[in-house]
Design an enzyme around this catalytic site. Structure first.
Site, mmCIF file in Angstrom:
data_model
loop_
_atom_site.group_PDB
_atom_site.id
_atom_site.type_symbol
_atom_site.label_atom_id
_atom_site.label_comp_id
_atom_site.label_asym_id
_atom_site.label_seq_id
_atom_site.Cartn_x
_atom_site.Cartn_y
_atom_site.Cartn_z
ATOM 1 N N THR A 70 -46.955 -66.353 26.860
ATOM 2 C CA THR A 70 -47.375 -67.083 27.955
ATOM 3 C C THR A 70 -48.874 -67.974 27.694
ATOM 4 O O THR A 70 -49.184 -68.874 28.018
ATOM 5 C CB THR A 70 -47.712 -66.076 29.111
ATOM 6 O OG1 THR A 70 -46.394 -65.629 29.532
ATOM 7 C CG2 THR A 70 -48.405 -66.601 30.502
ATOM 8 N N ASN A 148 -33.970 -68.642 27.930
ATOM 9 C CA ASN A 148 -34.113 -67.033 28.272
ATOM 10 C C ASN A 148 -33.057 -66.529 29.080
ATOM 11 O O ASN A 148 -32.577 -65.351 29.127
ATOM 12 C CB ASN A 148 -35.789 -66.727 28.742
ATOM 13 C CG ASN A 148 -35.861 -67.478 29.927
ATOM 14 O OD1 ASN A 148 -36.021 -68.787 29.778
ATOM 15 N ND2 ASN A 148 -36.287 -66.860 31.180
ATOM 16 N N GLN A 176 -37.567 -66.597 22.675
ATOM 17 C CA GLN A 176 -36.333 -66.125 22.615
ATOM 18 C C GLN A 176 -35.383 -66.090 21.413
ATOM 19 O O GLN A 176 -34.602 -65.294 21.041
ATOM 20 C CB GLN A 176 -35.390 -66.354 23.756
ATOM 21 C CG GLN A 176 -35.835 -66.034 25.149
ATOM 22 C CD GLN A 176 -35.647 -64.649 25.314
ATOM 23 O OE1 GLN A 176 -35.089 -63.821 24.912
ATOM 24 N NE2 GLN A 176 -36.661 -64.168 26.587
ATOM 25 N N SER A 196 -43.560 -64.214 20.848
ATOM 26 C CA SER A 196 -44.138 -63.085 21.492
ATOM 27 C C SER A 196 -43.507 -61.755 20.834
ATOM 28 O O SER A 196 -42.272 -61.804 20.302
ATOM 29 C CB SER A 196 -43.604 -62.954 22.840
ATOM 30 O OG SER A 196 -43.936 -62.008 23.671
ATOM 31 N N HIS A 198 -43.240 -58.704 21.828
ATOM 32 C CA HIS A 198 -42.259 -57.640 22.560
ATOM 33 C C HIS A 198 -40.718 -58.108 22.753
ATOM 34 O O HIS A 198 -40.015 -57.262 23.072
ATOM 35 C CB HIS A 198 -42.891 -57.288 23.681
ATOM 36 C CG HIS A 198 -42.486 -58.184 24.903
ATOM 37 N ND1 HIS A 198 -41.568 -58.202 25.693
ATOM 38 C CD2 HIS A 198 -43.134 -59.465 25.157
ATOM 39 C CE1 HIS A 198 -41.619 -59.080 26.814
ATOM 40 N NE2 HIS A 198 -42.839 -59.942 26.320
ATOM 41 N N THR A 233 -62.660 -60.481 20.463
ATOM 42 C CA THR A 233 -62.167 -59.608 19.331
ATOM 43 C C THR A 233 -60.741 -59.323 19.445
ATOM 44 O O THR A 233 -59.873 -59.161 20.393
ATOM 45 C CB THR A 233 -62.914 -58.477 19.839
ATOM 46 O OG1 THR A 233 -64.337 -58.661 19.772
ATOM 47 C CG2 THR A 233 -62.824 -57.435 18.642
ATOM 48 N N CYS A 322 -37.767 -63.934 41.916
ATOM 49 C CA CYS A 322 -38.338 -63.597 43.038
ATOM 50 C C CYS A 322 -39.565 -64.317 43.561
ATOM 51 O O CYS A 322 -40.359 -64.808 42.620
ATOM 52 C CB CYS A 322 -38.824 -61.980 43.208
ATOM 53 S SG CYS A 322 -37.352 -60.858 43.075
#
Length: 394
Positions: A70, A148, A176, A196, A198, A233, A322
């Site tokens: 992001t 995604n 992705q 990303s 994760h 940092t 949502c």
């Protein structure tokens, strides 16, 4: 538990967790400090930067660590508009990640022209569409590598050629795609690329923006860290975990992609047997990520499907987003021309490296029991559902 929501996030690898713990315990000094302790911590980051760069065919000097994709996307977008003499116009595909699109569209309140590139029925931007859109100058073209929700791959290498011919920086969100298919930043011809950790069994809160060497790009967060390209940092443990995950993702990548593609095809074939022409696989005719299947089942809401699966310990996700007013259909599917009533029922099943044939069989058993229940509405007209395909990002 059967986890089929890997496009949302992935389980951190044991090696990632162990290395991050060791980093927190032993490499806690500030990597900007010039003393030996600080420089020893910097060495951990140097190794991680090399691993992340190797994953996507980039040079280590091109990797700027961020808090995630992001932030990387925002850095690309806002950096483009702050370059000297940049036009107040940006181009994004209509199927970009919802958060990124929302951020871009807010720029309209500041007088920035935000043009959304339309997609075909499979969710792809055609080179012709981009060629037409670049008749007017732009500060940035941004098109994701793989969607995604549907897993559909964009022709980013072809689009990059067009953007470069017009002198417009080209940004690719490869969040992705990285770790699922080969990615070669240099061969793509892109100027910027977002990642990303994760999404590939690394930690949350760690990502990167790859900036082509020689390209001057304004920072999003001022400061002298990351060669003055990203202040603050560094999240050393997160960066080190990202490096371990990237290194692991490169191992047997092609074999893993082929295995997942076979499981995905097995899943979709089984669903077709269960539901017949009640099944619609979104983007099925296009090259897709090998692990992703986005489906709608006539007569069944996404909520009902997901509840049914979860009662059996199977976790997937809805294709709907949502909002404060309730649930809206996926903007990706709407952009593809899917009726809102069908888009509301979309369910995404995304496989991962831990997914087994036994889990696919158990999932199909759960769907079979669901198929036996009466449909709420009549089935749609028969769909031409060609054999799903996977592709490599060159």
């Amino acid at each position: 538990m059967i986890y089929l929501d890997h496009n949302a996030t992935t389980r951190p690898l044991p090696e990632v967790i162990a290395t991050m713990g060791a980093c927190q315990a032993n490499a806690w000094a500030n990597p900007s400090s010039r003393h030996a302790l600080g420089q020893s911590v910097r060495a951990w980051m140097v190794a991680a930067r090399a691993d992340v760069a190797a994953l996507v065919g980039a040079q280590p000097v091109e990797v700027v660590f961020t808090s995630g994709a992001t932030e990387a996307n925002h850095h690309a977008l806002h950096g483009a508009l702050h370059r000297s003499g940049a036009p107040r116009r940006v181009l994004l595909s209509a199927v970009e990640h919802a958060g990124y699109l929302a951020s871009a569209l807010r720029l309209r309140e500041e007088g920035v022209e935000v043009s959304l590139l339309p997609v075909d029925a499979c969710g792809r931007v055609s080179p012709r569409v981009l060629q037409e859109a670049l008749r007017d100058k732009a500060a940035l073209v941004s098109v994701m590598a793989a969607n995604n929700e549907t897993g559909v791959l964009q022709p980013v290498a072809d689009l990059a050629v067009i953007a470069r011919a017009h002198g417009v920086p080209f940004h690719v969100d490869a969040t992705q795609c990285a770790g699922k298919l080969p990615v070669d930043f240099a061969a793509l011809g892109a100027d910027l690329l977002s990642l990303s950790a994760h999404k590939l069994h690394g930690p949350k809160g760690s990502g990167a923006l790859v900036i082509r060497k020689g390209l001057s790009w304004p920072s999003l967060i001022a400061g002298r860290q990351e060669r003055a390209r990203r202040g603050g940092t560094e999240n050393v443990a997160g960066i080190v975990g990202f490096g371990v995950a990237a290194q692991h993702a490169r191992t047997a990548l092609s074999e893993r992609a082929a295995r997942l593609g076979g499981l995905r095809d097995q899943l979709e074939a089984g669903l077709a047997t269960c539901f017949g022409d009640r099944l619609l696989v979104h983007g099925h005719a296009a090259a897709r990520l090998p692990n992703t299947s986005c489906i709608s089942l006539a007569g069944l809401s996404a909520e009902k499907v997901l509840r049914h699966l979860e009662r059996r310990g199977i976790f997937a996700s809805s294709g709907a987003a949502c909002s404060s007013g309730g649930t809206e259909p996926s903007h990706v599917l709407i952009a593809m021309g899917v009726p809102a009533s069908v888009a509301h029922g979309a369910v995404r099943l995304s496989l991962g490296s831990e997914t087994s044939e036994e889990e696919i069989a158990e999932t199909l058993g759960a769907f079979a029991s669901l198929a036996a229940e009466p449909a709420a509405v009549a089935p749609p007209p028969p769909q031409t559902n060609t054999q799903p395909t996977s592709g490599a990002l060159a």
